[in-house]
Design an enzyme around this catalytic site. Sequence first.
Site, short mmCIF file in Angstrom:
data_model
loop_
_atom_site.label_atom_id
_atom_site.label_comp_id
_atom_site.label_asym_id
_atom_site.label_seq_id
_atom_site.Cartn_x
_atom_site.Cartn_y
_atom_site.Cartn_z
N ASP A 90 -10.91 2.84 4.23
CA ASP A 90 -11.25 1.41 4.14
C ASP A 90 -12.76 1.23 4.00
OD1 ASP A 90 -9.19 -0.50 4.15
OD2 ASP A 90 -8.79 -0.19 6.29
N GLN A 126 -4.63 -1.53 9.92
CA GLN A 126 -4.57 -2.83 9.26
C GLN A 126 -5.12 -3.93 10.18
OE1 GLN A 126 -3.82 -3.21 6.06
NE2 GLN A 126 -3.86 -5.42 6.00
N LYS A 160 0.84 -1.21 0.00
CA LYS A 160 0.00 0.00 0.00
C LYS A 160 0.88 1.26 0.00
CE LYS A 160 -3.90 -2.35 2.21
NZ LYS A 160 -4.65 -2.66 3.44
#
Length: 291
Positions: free
Chosen positions: A120, A97, A53
């Site tokens: 997200d 995460q 990412k």
Amino acid sequence: MAVILDGRKVSKEIEEEIKAEVSACTKNGHRPPHLVAVLVGEDGASETYVTAKMKACDEVGFKSSMIRYDATVTEEIILAEVDRLNKEEGVDGYIVQLPLPAHISVEKIIDRIDTTKDVDGFTPANFGKIDQEHHSLLPATPMGIIELLKRYVIKTKGKHCVVVGKSHIVGMPMSILLAGPGDATVTLCHIHTKNLAAHTRQADIIIVAVGKPGLITGNMVKEGAVIVDVGTTRVADSSKKSGFALKGDVDFASVEPKASHITPVPGGVGPMTIASLIMNTMIAYKKRMNL
Ligand code: GUN
């Protein structure tokens, strides 16, 4: 022979489009978009994803930062970090995460994320808007899958889609996106589903995200089905430099000959997830900067 849904190629195209947008913004004197990733513990797969990412951010001209905590960090400290990121003017979007260590409540953390920075798309407010036609911050993996299908002109309207796995990250939002804006008929299968094969055999499109290598075999798939494999399980492989290979939830060798289209692992859904995160960060940035 099935058409390979090449997520690597499509994600590169998307990232080129974003790169051009970033370049136009910075030429006009604006700061670049800034994405932050919070990584807790030493989970090998999470490490790989977050590194990828951050690399994608560099490639499109975003500023990126990784904030690490070791696995023993308290929930209070992570909540305080979330509060800080919410307030930080120069941060457009951030992700925590997953998975998190068991002593940290994922729900509590997600609930605290500022919805405008929730790239997200995991917060209740953003999740609750998934079925709105023009909702912007969608969960990255389902959003990436929809984009991949679109770029290969695979229509979902009126199709029977079977989603396997009902996680908050993939299966659940995927089923809503397909049934809502996608106008598909959706069957959502999961660990308690009886006779999984009876469902998958009826599917025009199968999307599987359970983390069980080789779960979907050729005899579970109808001729001409579209197969999307979200699985990325690390399996020991001494022939690889890293010592492991990434295995999908689909037994590629037996399924590919029957499928019309199929995603490879790696190089299918994974890169599309990253491209979606980049797109979401660009959306959040433009809103923050009134561009
Ligand atoms: N873990 C696996 N996939 C994801 C994702 O898309 N976002 C976050 N935050 N964690 C993940």
